[in-house]
Write a protein that holds these residues in place. Sequence first.
Motif, PDB file in Angstrom:
ATOM      1  N   ASP A   1       0.823  -1.212   0.000  1.00 13.63           N
ATOM      2  CA  ASP A   1       0.000   0.000   0.000  1.00 13.63           C
ATOM      3  C   ASP A   1       0.858   1.263   0.000  1.00 13.63           C
ATOM      4  OD1 ASP A   1      -2.967   0.801   0.370  1.00 13.63           O
ATOM      5  OD2 ASP A   1      -1.924   2.065   1.825  1.00 13.63           O
ATOM      6  N   GLU A   2       2.108   1.144   0.398  1.00 17.14           N
ATOM      7  CA  GLU A   2       2.987   2.306   0.477  1.00 17.14           C
ATOM      8  C   GLU A   2       3.743   2.539  -0.825  1.00 17.14           C
ATOM      9  OE1 GLU A   2       5.073   5.619   1.868  1.00 17.14           O
ATOM     10  OE2 GLU A   2       3.225   4.650   2.562  1.00 17.14           O
ATOM     11  N   CYS A   3       4.526   1.553  -1.277  1.00 15.88           N
ATOM     12  CA  CYS A   3       5.353   1.751  -2.466  1.00 15.88           C
ATOM     13  C   CYS A   3       4.679   1.282  -3.752  1.00 15.88           C
ATOM     14  CB  CYS A   3       6.692   1.042  -2.301  1.00 15.88           C
ATOM     15  SG  CYS A   3       6.570  -0.776  -2.329  1.00 15.88           S
TER      16      CYS A   3
ATOM     17  N   GLU B   1      -5.716  -3.744   8.458  1.00 15.39           N
ATOM     18  CA  GLU B   1      -6.980  -3.198   7.945  1.00 15.39           C
ATOM     19  C   GLU B   1      -7.059  -3.248   6.416  1.00 15.39           C
ATOM     20  OE1 GLU B   1      -7.914   0.622   9.545  1.00 15.39           O
ATOM     21  OE2 GLU B   1      -8.426  -0.207  11.524  1.00 15.39           O
ATOM     22  N   ASP B   2      -6.977  -4.468   5.874  1.00 19.73           N
ATOM     23  CA  ASP B   2      -7.107  -4.710   4.425  1.00 19.73           C
ATOM     24  C   ASP B   2      -5.992  -4.063   3.614  1.00 19.73           C
ATOM     25  OD1 ASP B   2      -9.454  -6.166   4.813  1.00 19.73           O
ATOM     26  OD2 ASP B   2     -10.679  -4.341   4.742  1.00 19.73           O
ATOM     27  N   ARG B   3      -4.932  -3.656   4.253  1.00 23.01           N
ATOM     28  CA  ARG B   3      -3.791  -3.099   3.534  1.00 23.01           C
ATOM     29  C   ARG B   3      -2.552  -3.939   3.810  1.00 23.01           C
ATOM     30  NH1 ARG B   3      -4.134   3.110   5.385  1.00 23.01           N
ATOM     31  NH2 ARG B   3      -5.001   2.115   7.258  1.00 23.01           N
ATOM     32  N   HIS B   4      -1.711  -4.069   2.777  1.00 21.04           N
ATOM     33  CA  HIS B   4      -0.509  -4.900   2.865  1.00 21.04           C
ATOM     34  C   HIS B   4       0.719  -4.020   2.682  1.00 21.04           C
ATOM     35  CE1 HIS B   4      -2.975  -8.609   2.446  1.00 21.04           C
ATOM     36  NE2 HIS B   4      -3.763  -7.790   1.759  1.00 21.04           N
ATOM     37  N   TYR B   5       1.789  -4.379   3.387  1.00 19.60           N
ATOM     38  CA  TYR B   5       3.011  -3.590   3.346  1.00 19.60           C
ATOM     39  C   TYR B   5       4.241  -4.506   3.331  1.00 19.60           C
ATOM     40  CZ  TYR B   5      -0.087   0.117   5.136  1.00 19.60           C
ATOM     41  OH  TYR B   5      -1.109   1.006   5.328  1.00 19.60           O
ATOM     42  N   HIS B   6       5.299  -4.050   2.624  1.00 20.64           N
ATOM     43  CA  HIS B   6       6.615  -4.616   2.878  1.00 20.64           C
ATOM     44  C   HIS B   6       7.000  -4.260   4.312  1.00 20.64           C
ATOM     45  CE1 HIS B   6       6.950  -4.111  -1.609  1.00 20.64           C
ATOM     46  NE2 HIS B   6       7.444  -5.354  -1.486  1.00 20.64           N
TER      47      HIS B   6
ATOM     48  N   GLU C   1      -2.950   8.189   8.123  1.00 22.19           N
ATOM     49  CA  GLU C   1      -1.555   8.160   8.526  1.00 22.19           C
ATOM     50  C   GLU C   1      -1.320   7.159   9.646  1.00 22.19           C
ATOM     51  OE1 GLU C   1      -0.343  12.051   9.624  1.00 22.19           O
ATOM     52  OE2 GLU C   1      -0.273  12.793   7.570  1.00 22.19           O
ATOM     53  N   LEU C   2      -0.213   6.443   9.542  1.00 23.73           N
ATOM     54  CA  LEU C   2       0.243   5.558  10.607  1.00 23.73           C
ATOM     55  C   LEU C   2       1.293   6.305  11.412  1.00 23.73           C
ATOM     56  CD1 LEU C   2       0.650   2.283   8.527  1.00 23.73           C
ATOM     57  CD2 LEU C   2      -1.267   2.909  10.004  1.00 23.73           C
ATOM     58  N   LEU C   3       1.101   6.388  12.724  1.00 20.27           N
ATOM     59  CA  LEU C   3       2.000   7.159  13.568  1.00 20.27           C
ATOM     60  C   LEU C   3       2.540   6.302  14.696  1.00 20.27           C
ATOM     61  CD1 LEU C   3      -0.129  10.424  13.945  1.00 20.27           C
ATOM     62  CD2 LEU C   3       1.724  10.000  12.325  1.00 20.27           C
ATOM     63  N   CYS C   4       3.826   6.449  14.977  1.00 20.00           N
ATOM     64  CA  CYS C   4       4.381   5.785  16.151  1.00 20.00           C
ATOM     65  C   CYS C   4       3.806   6.463  17.396  1.00 20.00           C
ATOM     66  CB  CYS C   4       5.911   5.861  16.154  1.00 20.00           C
ATOM     67  SG  CYS C   4       6.587   7.529  16.356  1.00 20.00           S
TER      68      CYS C   4
ATOM     69  N   PHE D   1       6.457  -0.285   6.178  1.00 22.65           N
ATOM     70  CA  PHE D   1       5.503  -0.023   7.253  1.00 22.65           C
ATOM     71  C   PHE D   1       6.189   0.855   8.294  1.00 22.65           C
ATOM     72  CE2 PHE D   1       2.789  -1.132  10.909  1.00 22.65           C
ATOM     73  CZ  PHE D   1       1.556  -0.898  10.324  1.00 22.65           C
ATOM     74  N   ARG D   2       6.074   2.210   8.093  1.00 23.56           N
ATOM     75  CA  ARG D   2       6.829   3.156   8.897  1.00 23.56           C
ATOM     76  C   ARG D   2       5.927   4.303   9.339  1.00 23.56           C
ATOM     77  NH1 ARG D   2      11.869   1.384   7.810  1.00 23.56           N
ATOM     78  NH2 ARG D   2      12.863   3.034   9.015  1.00 23.56           N
ATOM     79  N   CYS D   3       6.381   5.009  10.366  1.00 25.77           N
ATOM     80  CA  CYS D   3       5.662   6.192  10.854  1.00 25.77           C
ATOM     81  C   CYS D   3       5.665   7.269   9.782  1.00 25.77           C
ATOM     82  CB  CYS D   3       6.330   6.707  12.136  1.00 25.77           C
ATOM     83  SG  CYS D   3       5.628   8.267  12.747  1.00 25.77           S
ATOM     84  N   PHE D   4       4.514   7.868   9.530  1.00 28.64           N
ATOM     85  CA  PHE D   4       4.395   8.880   8.496  1.00 28.64           C
ATOM     86  C   PHE D   4       5.113  10.170   8.865  1.00 28.64           C
ATOM     87  CE2 PHE D   4       0.723   7.754   5.480  1.00 28.64           C
ATOM     88  CZ  PHE D   4       0.996   6.404   5.598  1.00 28.64           C
ATOM     89  N   ARG D   5       5.434  10.362  10.142  1.00 24.11           N
ATOM     90  CA  ARG D   5       6.076  11.605  10.567  1.00 24.11           C
ATOM     91  C   ARG D   5       7.597  11.453  10.705  1.00 24.11           C
ATOM     92  NH1 ARG D   5       1.879  14.954  12.550  1.00 24.11           N
ATOM     93  NH2 ARG D   5       0.095  14.424  11.239  1.00 24.11           N
ATOM     94  N   CYS D   6       8.035  10.497  11.502  1.00 24.51           N
ATOM     95  CA  CYS D   6       9.474  10.369  11.784  1.00 24.51           C
ATOM     96  C   CYS D   6      10.140   9.262  10.964  1.00 24.51           C
ATOM     97  CB  CYS D   6       9.708  10.140  13.275  1.00 24.51           C
ATOM     98  SG  CYS D   6       9.115   8.531  13.877  1.00 24.51           S
ATOM     99  N   ASP D   7       9.376   8.518  10.177  1.00 28.48           N
ATOM    100  CA  ASP D   7       9.887   7.457   9.300  1.00 28.48           C
ATOM    101  C   ASP D   7      10.464   6.278  10.067  1.00 28.48           C
ATOM    102  OD1 ASP D   7       9.961   6.711   6.606  1.00 28.48           O
ATOM    103  OD2 ASP D   7      12.141   6.991   6.555  1.00 28.48           O
ATOM    104  N   ARG D   8      10.114   6.163  11.330  1.00 25.39           N
ATOM    105  CA  ARG D   8      10.630   5.047  12.114  1.00 25.39           C
ATOM    106  C   ARG D   8       9.813   3.789  11.826  1.00 25.39           C
ATOM    107  NH1 ARG D   8       9.615   6.027  18.519  1.00 25.39           N
ATOM    108  NH2 ARG D   8      10.070   3.935  19.236  1.00 25.39           N
TER     109      ARG D   8
END
Length: 310
Positions: A72-74, A88-93, A117-120, A97-104
């Motif tokens: 879902d990201e790349c 939630e019906d989305r797949h990620y490498h 947005e996914l947030l830590c 699968f990283r925080c949208f703000r800090c990229d962690r």
Amino acid sequence: AVQGHGGQHKLILTQHFAGLSAGEGGPQTGTMTECFDCDNCKESLYGRKYIQMDNGPYCIPCYDAHFANTCDECKELIGHDCRELYYEDRHYHEHCFRCFRCDRSLADEPFTCQGEELLCNDCYCSEFSSKCIACEKTVMPGSRKLEYNGQTWHEHCFICSSCQQPIGSRSFIPDKKDYYCVPCYESKFAPRCTRCKKTLTKGGVTYRDEPWHKECFVCTGCKTPLAGQQFTSQDDNPYCVKCFGNLYAKKCSACTKPITGFGGGKYVSFEDRHWHHNCFNCARCNTSLVGKGFIPDNDEILCRDCSSDL
């Protein structure tokens, strides 16, 4: 799979197929030494890795093209040899699968979904959580907190300014920037009754600029409560009308009752004697002598007409 509590979520990684058995009933990989073709491209699988599906074997490129999920990201395929995350019906490498703000990476971390947005946890708290007015630390999602007048406290940080004990769900009284539990506030600030010296928490009366409990403000003579009643004072002591009249008021020379002056009552004085207005009458004809001339006759007072008959 997803685990969550208090608005936080945690993903568990799933392993795709990289030459290992994927479990009973699922796709399998293997190496063929006999003639064996891919169910899709029909190319021989001799000496090659393949994945066994319910409807037949697939070479690795065909399996990825037909069965792999898109990240879902790349937006690229998640190959058979990649670790895949699902939420939630989305797949990620795993690395996407990283925080949208800090990229962690959120692969092994609690996270929160805010809109798309996914947030830590740290970024979510910094962006959306309030800070405790006392310790200035973030009030973490799901933790117990107290809110008052647009401000927020950790439950253990909201304490009485006097006894320093947590107020919790008890009643409290604000005073400027301080907050007090009720017992401490009453002890520190509440006025005290002039008579019993105990605090007045509600109601009460004021006499000579001093506070009294209603039940403590009583007649000095008969101890009858005076709150809401007419009273007067003698030597700074309060008295009900009856006691004051009996103890201190002048007595009417006609009816012998006290002349208190309550209720707008007026009286007449002559030498050492006093009369209520309605008692100041001629002893013979009973005509009122208020504002009129009169003649004293020993203990009696007479109008001029009656005195001329003597």
